[in-house]
Design a protein around this motif. Structure first.
Motif, short mmCIF file in Angstrom:
data_model
loop_
_atom_site.label_atom_id
_atom_site.label_comp_id
_atom_site.label_asym_id
_atom_site.label_seq_id
_atom_site.Cartn_x
_atom_site.Cartn_y
_atom_site.Cartn_z
N ALA A 29 -70.41 22.14 -4.25
CA ALA A 29 -70.64 23.52 -4.70
C ALA A 29 -70.53 23.58 -6.21
CB ALA A 29 -69.63 24.47 -4.06
N PHE A 30 -71.57 24.10 -6.86
CA PHE A 30 -71.61 24.25 -8.31
C PHE A 30 -71.59 25.72 -8.69
CE2 PHE A 30 -73.68 20.02 -8.37
CZ PHE A 30 -73.21 19.48 -9.57
N PRO A 31 -70.91 26.06 -9.79
CA PRO A 31 -71.11 27.37 -10.40
C PRO A 31 -72.29 27.28 -11.38
CG PRO A 31 -69.47 26.18 -11.66
CD PRO A 31 -69.92 25.26 -10.52
N GLU B 77 -76.25 18.15 0.17
CA GLU B 77 -76.44 19.57 -0.12
C GLU B 77 -75.74 19.92 -1.43
OE1 GLU B 77 -75.30 24.12 1.27
OE2 GLU B 77 -74.46 22.43 2.36
N VAL B 78 -76.50 20.51 -2.34
CA VAL B 78 -75.93 21.13 -3.53
C VAL B 78 -76.03 22.63 -3.31
CG1 VAL B 78 -76.28 21.64 -5.97
CG2 VAL B 78 -76.38 19.28 -5.18
N ARG B 79 -74.87 23.26 -3.30
CA ARG B 79 -74.78 24.70 -3.08
C ARG B 79 -74.41 25.36 -4.40
NH1 ARG B 79 -70.52 26.02 1.35
NH2 ARG B 79 -71.93 24.61 2.44
N PHE B 80 -75.33 26.14 -4.94
CA PHE B 80 -75.01 26.91 -6.14
C PHE B 80 -74.34 28.20 -5.67
CE2 PHE B 80 -78.42 24.25 -7.91
CZ PHE B 80 -77.76 23.78 -9.04
N VAL B 81 -73.09 28.38 -6.07
CA VAL B 81 -72.32 29.56 -5.68
C VAL B 81 -72.28 30.47 -6.89
CG1 VAL B 81 -70.17 30.43 -4.72
CG2 VAL B 81 -70.99 28.16 -4.07
N LEU B 82 -72.95 31.60 -6.76
CA LEU B 82 -73.24 32.44 -7.91
C LEU B 82 -72.51 33.77 -7.83
CD1 LEU B 82 -76.89 31.41 -7.54
CD2 LEU B 82 -75.34 30.65 -9.37
N PHE B 83 -71.96 34.14 -8.96
CA PHE B 83 -71.18 35.37 -9.06
C PHE B 83 -72.11 36.46 -9.57
CE2 PHE B 83 -68.33 38.35 -11.15
CZ PHE B 83 -67.38 38.53 -10.16
N GLY B 84 -72.40 37.42 -8.72
CA GLY B 84 -73.21 38.56 -9.15
C GLY B 84 -74.69 38.40 -8.85
N ASP B 85 -75.35 39.54 -8.78
CA ASP B 85 -76.75 39.60 -8.39
C ASP B 85 -77.67 38.97 -9.43
OD1 ASP B 85 -78.52 40.49 -6.29
OD2 ASP B 85 -79.33 41.90 -7.78
N ALA B 86 -77.38 39.18 -10.72
CA ALA B 86 -78.26 38.64 -11.79
C ALA B 86 -78.30 37.11 -11.72
CB ALA B 86 -77.77 39.11 -13.16
N ALA B 87 -77.16 36.47 -11.52
CA ALA B 87 -77.12 35.01 -11.42
C ALA B 87 -77.88 34.55 -10.17
CB ALA B 87 -75.67 34.53 -11.37
N TYR B 88 -77.67 35.23 -9.06
CA TYR B 88 -78.34 34.86 -7.82
C TYR B 88 -79.86 34.96 -7.98
CZ TYR B 88 -79.48 34.52 -2.89
OH TYR B 88 -80.00 34.11 -1.69
N GLN B 89 -80.31 36.05 -8.60
CA GLN B 89 -81.76 36.23 -8.80
C GLN B 89 -82.33 35.17 -9.74
OE1 GLN B 89 -83.52 38.15 -6.93
NE2 GLN B 89 -81.68 38.97 -5.96
N ALA B 90 -81.60 34.84 -10.80
CA ALA B 90 -82.06 33.81 -11.74
C ALA B 90 -82.21 32.46 -11.05
CB ALA B 90 -81.11 33.71 -12.93
N PHE B 91 -81.24 32.09 -10.23
CA PHE B 91 -81.30 30.81 -9.52
C PHE B 91 -82.38 30.83 -8.44
CE2 PHE B 91 -77.65 29.71 -11.90
CZ PHE B 91 -77.50 28.33 -11.82
N THR B 92 -82.60 31.98 -7.81
CA THR B 92 -83.69 32.11 -6.83
C THR B 92 -85.03 31.85 -7.52
OG1 THR B 92 -82.42 33.67 -5.50
CG2 THR B 92 -84.80 33.67 -5.18
N ARG B 93 -85.23 32.44 -8.70
CA ARG B 93 -86.46 32.20 -9.45
C ARG B 93 -86.62 30.72 -9.82
NH1 ARG B 93 -84.91 37.23 -11.56
NH2 ARG B 93 -83.90 36.32 -13.39
N ALA B 94 -85.52 30.09 -10.24
CA ALA B 94 -85.58 28.68 -10.62
C ALA B 94 -85.94 27.79 -9.44
CB ALA B 94 -84.25 28.25 -11.24
#
Length: 173
Positions: free
Chosen positions: A118-120, A151-168
């Motif tokens: 799990a990565f931040p 499995e690399v799990r990006f664990v994201l704090f907040g909606d903006a981070a989640y959306q940015a990683f979804t786009r990536a």
């Protein structure tokens, strides 16, 4: 080529994985953000091992872009991989150091035999890295790095981070 990438919005300290990556500072003695949360949730064993590293193999601290492992203490993970991301600078391209933090964390994960990590969003908090760019570098680096991690799990704090990683992730194709 790389590990399967999954995205989770939530708290990295609750992830049941082989290894949790800590966005540490070079001193390895705790701090704010993810670093503070991991030390608080994991308890004193993590800090004790970090102090031992500072007293022995890392007297000057952990260099930016490098990684080292300790126990996970009371976390549901088996290990914590501490890595130091770069502070963002408009006048200097430090993206190679940010990519190195991910690559070196995966190298340490391989040494530990970790299959789930799990990565931040490294450097995207108090170190000021723009979230979209941080996400792009993170996802592309993990995708292109040879590793036995499944499995690399990006664990994201907040909606903006989640959306940015979804786009990536979507841009990977």
């Amino acid at each position: 080529m790389g590990a399967r990438i999954t995205l989770v919005q939530g708290d990295i300290t609750t992830q049941e994985v082989d290894a949790v990556v800590n966005a540490a500072n070079s001193g390895l003695l705790g701090g704010g953000g993810v670093d503070g949360a991991i030390h608080r949730a994991g308890g004193p064993d993590i800090l004790a091992e970090c102090r031992e590293l500072r007293a022995t193999s890392l007297p000057d601290g952990l260099p930016t872009g490098q990684a080292v492992a300790t126990t996970a203490g009371r976390l549901p993970a088996r290990h914590v991989i501490h890595t130091v991301g770069p502070v963002y600078a408009k006048r200097e391209d430090r993206s190679d150091l940010l990519a190195s933090a991910y690559r070196e964390s995966l190298r340490v994960a391989d040494e530990l035999g970790a299959r789930t990590v799990a990565f931040p969003a490294i450097s995207a908090g108090v170190y000021g890295w723009p979230m979209d760019d941080a996400a792009r570098i993170a996802v592309q680096t993990v995708d292109s790095t040879r590793s036995a991690v499944e499995e690399v799990r990006f664990v994201l704090f907040g909606d903006a981070a989640y959306q940015a990683f979804t786009r990536a992730v979507d841009q990977l194709g």
